[in-house]
Design a protein around this motif. Sequence first.
Motif, PDB file in Angstrom:
ATOM      1  N   ASP A   1      16.331   5.686  -3.295  1.00 50.09           N
ATOM      2  CA  ASP A   1      14.943   5.957  -3.822  1.00 50.09           C
ATOM      3  C   ASP A   1      13.861   4.975  -3.855  1.00 50.09           C
ATOM      4  OD1 ASP A   1      16.247   8.679  -4.857  1.00 50.09           O
ATOM      5  OD2 ASP A   1      16.631   7.924  -6.905  1.00 50.09           O
ATOM      6  N   ALA A   2      14.358   3.942  -3.734  1.00 48.20           N
ATOM      7  CA  ALA A   2      13.448   2.550  -3.713  1.00 48.20           C
ATOM      8  C   ALA A   2      12.856   2.510  -2.033  1.00 48.20           C
ATOM      9  CB  ALA A   2      13.946   1.279  -4.085  1.00 48.20           C
ATOM     10  N   ALA A   3      13.903   2.834  -1.269  1.00 46.16           N
ATOM     11  CA  ALA A   3      13.468   2.712   0.136  1.00 46.16           C
ATOM     12  C   ALA A   3      12.404   3.629   0.549  1.00 46.16           C
ATOM     13  CB  ALA A   3      14.936   2.823   0.953  1.00 46.16           C
ATOM     14  N   GLU A   4      12.905   5.040  -0.195  1.00 52.41           N
ATOM     15  CA  GLU A   4      11.895   6.373   0.339  1.00 52.41           C
ATOM     16  C   GLU A   4      10.544   5.972  -0.133  1.00 52.41           C
ATOM     17  OE1 GLU A   4      14.121   9.432  -1.290  1.00 52.41           O
ATOM     18  OE2 GLU A   4      15.450   9.655   0.510  1.00 52.41           O
ATOM     19  N   TYR A   5      10.525   5.594  -1.460  1.00 49.08           N
ATOM     20  CA  TYR A   5       9.143   5.159  -2.044  1.00 49.08           C
ATOM     21  C   TYR A   5       8.472   4.166  -1.188  1.00 49.08           C
ATOM     22  CZ  TYR A   5       5.704   3.548  -5.294  1.00 49.08           C
ATOM     23  OH  TYR A   5       4.463   3.191  -6.128  1.00 49.08           O
TER      24      TYR A   5
ATOM     25  N   VAL B   1      14.629   8.533  -9.175  1.00 50.58           N
ATOM     26  CA  VAL B   1      13.729   7.631  -9.844  1.00 50.58           C
ATOM     27  C   VAL B   1      12.405   7.727  -9.355  1.00 50.58           C
ATOM     28  CG1 VAL B   1      13.496   5.378 -10.589  1.00 50.58           C
ATOM     29  CG2 VAL B   1      15.780   6.279 -10.318  1.00 50.58           C
ATOM     30  N   GLN B   2      11.468   7.489 -10.321  1.00 50.59           N
ATOM     31  CA  GLN B   2       9.981   7.556  -9.754  1.00 50.59           C
ATOM     32  C   GLN B   2       9.642   6.318 -10.207  1.00 50.59           C
ATOM     33  OE1 GLN B   2       8.309   9.944  -8.457  1.00 50.59           O
ATOM     34  NE2 GLN B   2       9.959  11.212  -8.582  1.00 50.59           N
ATOM     35  N   PHE B   3       9.311   5.652  -9.117  1.00 52.00           N
ATOM     36  CA  PHE B   3       8.810   3.972  -9.259  1.00 52.00           C
ATOM     37  C   PHE B   3       7.314   3.792  -9.626  1.00 52.00           C
ATOM     38  CE2 PHE B   3      12.645   3.662  -6.928  1.00 52.00           C
ATOM     39  CZ  PHE B   3      13.323   2.690  -7.445  1.00 52.00           C
ATOM     40  N   GLN B   4       6.944   3.170 -10.446  1.00 50.77           N
ATOM     41  CA  GLN B   4       5.597   2.803 -10.711  1.00 50.77           C
ATOM     42  C   GLN B   4       4.684   1.976  -9.746  1.00 50.77           C
ATOM     43  OE1 GLN B   4       4.392   4.747 -13.371  1.00 50.77           O
ATOM     44  NE2 GLN B   4       6.619   5.647 -13.522  1.00 50.77           N
ATOM     45  N   SER B   5       5.471   1.166  -8.924  1.00 51.40           N
ATOM     46  CA  SER B   5       4.694   0.315  -8.182  1.00 51.40           C
ATOM     47  C   SER B   5       5.752  -0.070  -6.916  1.00 51.40           C
ATOM     48  CB  SER B   5       4.271  -0.748  -8.977  1.00 51.40           C
ATOM     49  OG  SER B   5       5.372  -1.793  -9.387  1.00 51.40           O
ATOM     50  N   SER B   6       5.035  -0.587  -5.941  1.00 50.94           N
ATOM     51  CA  SER B   6       5.648  -1.159  -4.766  1.00 50.94           C
ATOM     52  C   SER B   6       6.695  -2.349  -5.389  1.00 50.94           C
ATOM     53  CB  SER B   6       4.792  -1.696  -3.467  1.00 50.94           C
ATOM     54  OG  SER B   6       4.217  -0.229  -3.322  1.00 50.94           O
ATOM     55  N   ALA B   7       6.083  -3.117  -6.263  1.00 53.40           N
ATOM     56  CA  ALA B   7       6.807  -4.479  -6.452  1.00 53.40           C
ATOM     57  C   ALA B   7       8.326  -3.968  -7.252  1.00 53.40           C
ATOM     58  CB  ALA B   7       6.073  -5.203  -7.889  1.00 53.40           C
ATOM     59  N   SER B   8       8.244  -2.905  -8.263  1.00 55.70           N
ATOM     60  CA  SER B   8       9.504  -2.455  -8.831  1.00 55.70           C
ATOM     61  C   SER B   8      10.409  -1.840  -7.668  1.00 55.70           C
ATOM     62  CB  SER B   8       9.127  -1.267  -9.808  1.00 55.70           C
ATOM     63  OG  SER B   8       8.749  -0.366  -9.456  1.00 55.70           O
ATOM     64  N   ALA B   9      10.054  -1.240  -6.878  1.00 55.42           N
ATOM     65  CA  ALA B   9      10.781  -0.506  -5.887  1.00 55.42           C
ATOM     66  C   ALA B   9      11.288  -1.690  -5.120  1.00 55.42           C
ATOM     67  CB  ALA B   9       9.902   0.340  -4.891  1.00 55.42           C
ATOM     68  N   LEU B  10      10.488  -2.764  -4.699  1.00 56.59           N
ATOM     69  CA  LEU B  10      11.084  -3.708  -3.953  1.00 56.59           C
ATOM     70  C   LEU B  10      12.129  -4.568  -4.578  1.00 56.59           C
ATOM     71  CD1 LEU B  10       8.054  -5.478  -2.194  1.00 56.59           C
ATOM     72  CD2 LEU B  10      10.013  -4.664  -1.023  1.00 56.59           C
ATOM     73  N   ARG B  11      11.887  -4.735  -5.806  1.00 52.14           N
ATOM     74  CA  ARG B  11      13.098  -5.391  -6.837  1.00 52.14           C
ATOM     75  C   ARG B  11      14.352  -4.563  -6.709  1.00 52.14           C
ATOM     76  NH1 ARG B  11       8.596  -6.454 -10.241  1.00 52.14           N
ATOM     77  NH2 ARG B  11       9.020  -4.753 -11.384  1.00 52.14           N
ATOM     78  N   ALA B  12      14.187  -3.355  -6.667  1.00 51.47           N
ATOM     79  CA  ALA B  12      15.463  -2.453  -6.637  1.00 51.47           C
ATOM     80  C   ALA B  12      16.111  -2.481  -5.456  1.00 51.47           C
ATOM     81  CB  ALA B  12      15.104  -0.980  -7.038  1.00 51.47           C
TER      82      ALA B  12
END
Length: 106
Positions: free
Chosen positions: A29-33, A6-17
Amino acid sequence: MAQEKVQFQSSASALRALKVGKRNPNWVDAAEYLINKASPEVKLLLEAAQEIERQKLRGELPETTSEHKVTSSLFSPAQWAIMGLVGAVFTGLMIWIASQIGIAGC
């Protein structure tokens, strides 16, 4: 069948995941981002934490390196004794005052 990254668009979306936890299939993927976007100091802290965990697993470090288990109460026995004495004196004084008011009322 490999899952697409998954390609996250922002840190906020990765944090939510990431906050959802392992229930979210994209948490790795969120943690790696977030790790890739982190500052050098945070990356250094993560590396130190990983090394500490490795040393604990190998038995090189005790389980509680910086954690202090609180087994004592807030006050020492002498402090408890002083507080008990002050409480007893205060209670006695209140009883004496109440009895004096009762005597004066008769």
